[in-house]
Design an enzyme around this catalytic site. Structure first.
Site: not given
Ligand SMILES: *[C@@H]1O[C@H](CO)[C@@H](O)[C@H](O)[C@H]1NC(C)=O
Ligand SMILES: *[C@@H]1O[C@H](CO)[C@@H](O)[C@H](O)[C@H]1NC(C)=O
Ligand SMILES: *[C@@H]1O[C@H](CO)[C@@H](O)[C@H](O)[C@H]1NC(C)=O
Ligand SMILES: *[C@@H]1O[C@H](CO)[C@@H](O)[C@H](O)[C@H]1NC(C)=O
Ligand SMILES: *[C@@H]1O[C@H](CO)[C@@H](O)[C@H](O)[C@H]1NC(C)=O
Ligand SMILES: *[C@@H]1O[C@H](CO)[C@@H](O)[C@H](O)[C@H]1NC(C)=O
Ligand SMILES: *[C@@H]1O[C@H](CO)[C@@H](O)[C@H](O)[C@H]1NC(C)=O
Ligand SMILES: *[C@@H]1O[C@H](CO)[C@@H](O)[C@H](O)[C@H]1NC(C)=O
Ligand SMILES: *[C@@H]1O[C@H](CO)[C@@H](O)[C@H](O)[C@H]1NC(C)=O
Ligand SMILES: *[C@@H]1O[C@H](CO)[C@@H](O)[C@H](O)[C@H]1NC(C)=O
Ligand SMILES: *[C@@H]1O[C@H](CO)[C@@H](O)[C@H](O)[C@H]1NC(C)=O
Length: 428
Positions: A242, A265
């Site tokens: 993430d 991310h």
């Protein structure tokens, strides 16, 4: 007293005052809980002390080390949390943001944690449970049966340096900087790799879950910063799924540099503006020299749209994002190398009627280079504001897509002439 004796006693007491009390933490072995001995050592050495964690520690109880004042922590061994979901879910320490909880709440002034050792979140069982239960559970303490704790939270702390350590197997965010100021992380290696045959925490090859993407459920951010000022993160290596680093509400005066991020991310501002009546600020952020690989995003800002309801929990918050610079960014196989979304998680028609009331200004992209993954076709930059974004500039942009000549999508950018590429309007 003679003058000589006075001098002698003065230096004697000065030496005493500067002597650091050493607290070496023993380990019990045989799977017994070393948590109480660690907490006791921190109590004993809470002022001017040095806590030495040079063994393998199995930790089955909350580490709550607060009120520290001028404390060195030599972590040359391993702190491994037990994989006991039933026990940790209720006993991990609840924090007020996004229901996060933590295995270790580290708090006080002038703290130096270092030593080449490892914090092991023992994430496998948490990931497997998440996967096999087929639901996200909850991210944190809103569930006392499945709350995934953060392995290390620096909370209510000032003047903290954390360096030269490994962090592996986090069930959730790896690091949380919570209500703290002047915190530096240097030379941190973060890795989360699954060893079980079915779920893998950060491999794109895992079978998709019915409703959620892998990253959405695991949420293994490298760092989350919240209500904190003066945070530096540098010289670190992060392999996760993430956000590599995430600036949550009220992150100010932040420097992030020299990172190698993989599978993440991206380095991300937000999300902000989710709650009506709340003011979220992210200001004075410099992100420099980042290598971003195999990631969903490169440099990202995400802000919710507006909302007419004064009690909305899906947009409508106010505040600002101001003075954010991303420079010297090398992207490789990244879906969205540059992205600003000021209608994050909000329906387009809602944003059209209620543009975001959280402003974005003074944002600079300098020398963002490399290749996109092609997942967004030929689009390599996508900067779309629902209200107008002001003073957004780009220089030295050089990003190619495997899907054709690069396309740059922009909407509501006041300073289009300050971008070194030609904008295309969004297609919808
Ligand atoms: C936090 O927990 C509350 C109560 O269970 C829940 O309503 C809320 O959605 C949770 N928030 C997050 C971000 O998980
Ligand atoms: C952290 O600080 C907040 C705000 O000052 C306070 O309410 C909270 O009790 C503190 N928590 C701990 C564990 O020190
Ligand atoms: C920030 O923390 C470091 C390390 O503890 C310390 O040396 C420095 O003086 C602090 N800076 C400020 C402005 O307090
Ligand atoms: C970074 O930390 C590791 C141990 O975690 C150590 O071996 C290495 O020497 C450190 N690198 C630098 C440049 O200090
Ligand atoms: C830039 O960051 C990389 C890590 O991604 C590091 O190896 C390199 O030394 C950094 N460059 C400079 C000039 O600091
Ligand atoms: C980087 O991420 C990719 C894709 O997620 C993965 O296949 C690869 O093993 C990772 N590299 C390292 C060094 O961990
Ligand atoms: C952020 O800071 C502003 C200004 O100090 C304050 O009004 C707001 O409540 C803070 N927001 C959060 C989420 O802490
Ligand atoms: C941003 O930095 C400027 C210049 O140092 C300073 O005046 C301003 O107060 C900072 N803003 C915030 C929100 O900390
Ligand atoms: C912008 O933020 C950086 C720190 O990230 C700071 O050094 C600089 O002074 C800020 N500039 C302004 C105009 O506030
Ligand atoms: C951007 O790249 C140019 C040309 O390579 C270089 O002169 C400049 O220093 C770079 N700027 C930053 C902020 O890295
Ligand atoms: C933008 O478009 C204009 C007009 O078509 C063209 O002259 C210019 O070279 C383009 N600029 C860039 C950076 O592609």
């Amino acid at each position: 007293m003679t003058r000589a004796l006075t001098l002698l006693s003065v230096s004697f007491f000065a030496a005493l005052a500067s002597a650091r009390l050493d607290c070496k933490v023993p380990h019990l072995g045989g799977g017994q809980d070393d948590g109480p001995a660690i907490n006791a050592a921190f109590k004993r050495c809470a002022k001017n002390g040095k806590v030495v964690l040079d063994k393998y520690y199995s930790v089955d109880s909350l580490l709550f080390t607060t009120g520290l004042d001028d404390v060195e922590i030599e972590l040359s061994g391993t702190v491994q949390y037990t994989p006991d979901i039933a026990k940790w879910s209720p006993q991990s320490y609840y924090l007020t943001y996004q229901n996060a909880t933590t295995f270790w709440f580290l708090s006080g002034n002038n703290i130096h944690l270092y030593g080449g050792g490892t914090i092991d979140g023992n994430g496998q069982v948490w990931w497997d449970t998440l996967r096999t239960s087929g639901s996200t559970g909850t991210a944190g303490g809103s569930s006392t049966t499945f709350a995934r704790p953060v392995p290390l939270t620096v909370g209510n702390a000032t003047n903290v340096v954390i360096e030269n350590i490994f962090e592996i197997g986090s069930p959730f965010w790896n690091n949380f900087v919570y209500q703290s100021s002047n915190v530096t992380y240097n030379n941190i290696t973060i890795n989360a790799v699954s060893y079980s045959s079915s779920p893998t925490a950060n491999s794109g090859t895992m079978a998709p879950l019915p409703k959620f993407s892998v990253a959405e459920i695991y949420i293994l951010d490298g760092w989350d910063i919240y209500r904190s000022d003066g945070v530096t993160i540098t010289n670190s290596w992060i392999n996760n799924d993430d956000d590599c680093v995430s600036f949550k509400p009220n992150s100010t005066n932040i420097i992030v540099s020299n990172l190698w991020c993989n599978g993440s991310h991206g380095v991300s501002v937000g999300s902000l503006g989710q709650y009506a009546g709340e003011t979220d600020i992210v200001a004075n952020v410099t992100v420099h020299n980042v290598s971003m690989n195999n990631a969903q995003n490169g440099a990202r800002i995400k802000v919710f749209g507006g909302n007419p309801s004064p009690t909305s929990t899906a947009g409508g918050g106010t505040g600002f994002v101001k003075n954010v610079t991303f420079s010297d960014y090398k992207v490789t196989n990244v879906d969205n190398p540059v992205i600003i979304d000021q209608c994050y998680d909000t329906a387009a028609d809602v944003c059209a009627q209620y543009p975001s009331t959280l402003s974005i200004s003074d944002v600079h992209f300098i020398n963002i280079t490399g290749t996109s993954s092609g997942k967004e076709g030929d689009v390599v930059v996508d900067i779309e504001c629902s209200a107008e974004c002001v003073d957004i500039t780009a220089t030295g942009t050089s990003i190619t897509s495997p899907k054709g000549a690069s396309v740059y999508v922009c909407a509501n950018i006041e300073s289009e002439d300050q971008l070194d590429f030609n904008c295309t309007s969004p297609s919808s």
